[in-house]
Scaffold this active site. Sequence first.
Site, mmCIF file in Angstrom:
data_model
loop_
_atom_site.group_PDB
_atom_site.id
_atom_site.type_symbol
_atom_site.label_atom_id
_atom_site.label_comp_id
_atom_site.label_asym_id
_atom_site.label_seq_id
_atom_site.Cartn_x
_atom_site.Cartn_y
_atom_site.Cartn_z
ATOM 1 N N HIS A 14 88.748 10.435 5.977
ATOM 2 C CA HIS A 14 87.780 10.663 7.056
ATOM 3 C C HIS A 14 87.613 9.435 7.945
ATOM 4 O O HIS A 14 87.033 9.523 9.019
ATOM 5 C CB HIS A 14 86.434 11.116 6.494
ATOM 6 N N CYS A 44 67.232 -2.454 6.354
ATOM 7 C CA CYS A 44 66.462 -1.213 6.469
ATOM 8 C C CYS A 44 67.357 0.004 6.639
ATOM 9 O O CYS A 44 67.139 1.037 6.016
ATOM 10 C CB CYS A 44 65.485 -1.319 7.632
ATOM 11 N N GLY A 75 87.675 7.780 -0.783
ATOM 12 C CA GLY A 75 88.194 6.427 -0.809
ATOM 13 C C GLY A 75 87.530 5.597 -1.893
ATOM 14 O O GLY A 75 88.170 4.747 -2.522
ATOM 15 N N THR A 76 86.239 5.832 -2.121
ATOM 16 C CA THR A 76 85.532 5.110 -3.184
ATOM 17 C C THR A 76 86.149 5.389 -4.537
ATOM 18 O O THR A 76 86.372 4.465 -5.339
ATOM 19 C CB THR A 76 84.045 5.516 -3.189
#
Length: 381
Positions: free
Chosen positions: A203, A326, A80-81
């Site tokens: 996905h 984090c 998708g990126t």
Amino acid sequence: MTNAAGTPQPPPRYFDSASSEPLHPAAREVLLAALDRGYADPRRLHPPARASRLMLDNAREVVAECLGARPDEVSFTASGTEAVHRGLLGLLRGRRRAGDRLVHAAVEHSAVLHAAAWAGGEHVSVPVDRHGRVSPDDFVAACAGPGVAVAALQAANHEVGTCQPVAEVASRIGEVPLLVDACASAGRVPLPAGWAVAAASAHKWGGPAGVGVLAVRKGARWRNPFPGDDRVDERTAGFENVPAALAAAAALRAVVEERAEVGARQRALLDRIRHGVQVVPDVEVVGDPEDRLPHVLTFSCLYVDGEALVDRLARHGFAVASGSACTASSLEPSHVLTAMGALTHGNVRLSLTRDTDEADVERFLEVLPGVVAGIRAEAGL
């Protein structure tokens, strides 16, 4: 699965489908069958190649039907990126308008922001309200500014689930082409109208990882921004993963066919969570309570570290995500939550699978108060 003492443990309750949905049964069945038949180069002319080409064309037709596109508008990418990058950069390269300014919502996925930064030029970030939604008037006004070449507006937010007013914006921005990132929403809700280019990721709906979808409307001013390839599809490059594309299409069709029933069930479960988590002191649920994806809910806990929450919930058998600095392996807080004016630490994103049931939800609500109280107690609060 056993714990350190060797006691059998139940499998983790997976509440992170927005990162990746487990493989849909329909995809698994098709993938296993296609592995034996989809190995040949679909560009060749011999019988095995023709079989691969037929499978690839079939996958393209199914995906197009599910997304409301034409088969010749659909291409398969490696993610998708990549689809977002090719879509956005291709619109910028194909522009005929003077200028290179990009207008986008402040809460777009980092794939859009990274592509914009890589392309250079000026980009305008349109602010959002406390639910994470842009004002159509503000977005349209930004698109009316000088030098605007392309606009980008996600179908729904990947962190908080809020849907964006894509169709209204698209109907009002004239000739400015619109990229719609539908990676979080494709299959879950219908793809909104008005896009010049759309991107999706298999996905996220239960297809195999490594399959993205790039849809370019016929007549859109799009040019391949990267070196070309003499493959079947001129919009992409490299050897197509035919079995995975076919399995992705099978999963998408199944998800679309069942989304009314599954979506209603997931909405009811998330409504239960939305109300249930608020019994914990100093908890803020973020995102629109109504106009949202059916499976995604994010909340933030004051005075609690997000990584600690993820870790403690994992010990109780819950796999969840956090947008805090984090756990994102970054020194920066979530730009989405920052843009919304929400707490940027101590947040948890729950995203349900098609198999999540009431028992899973009730167990989570039973565990959460003690987990939060324990972390706060250790911090002396």
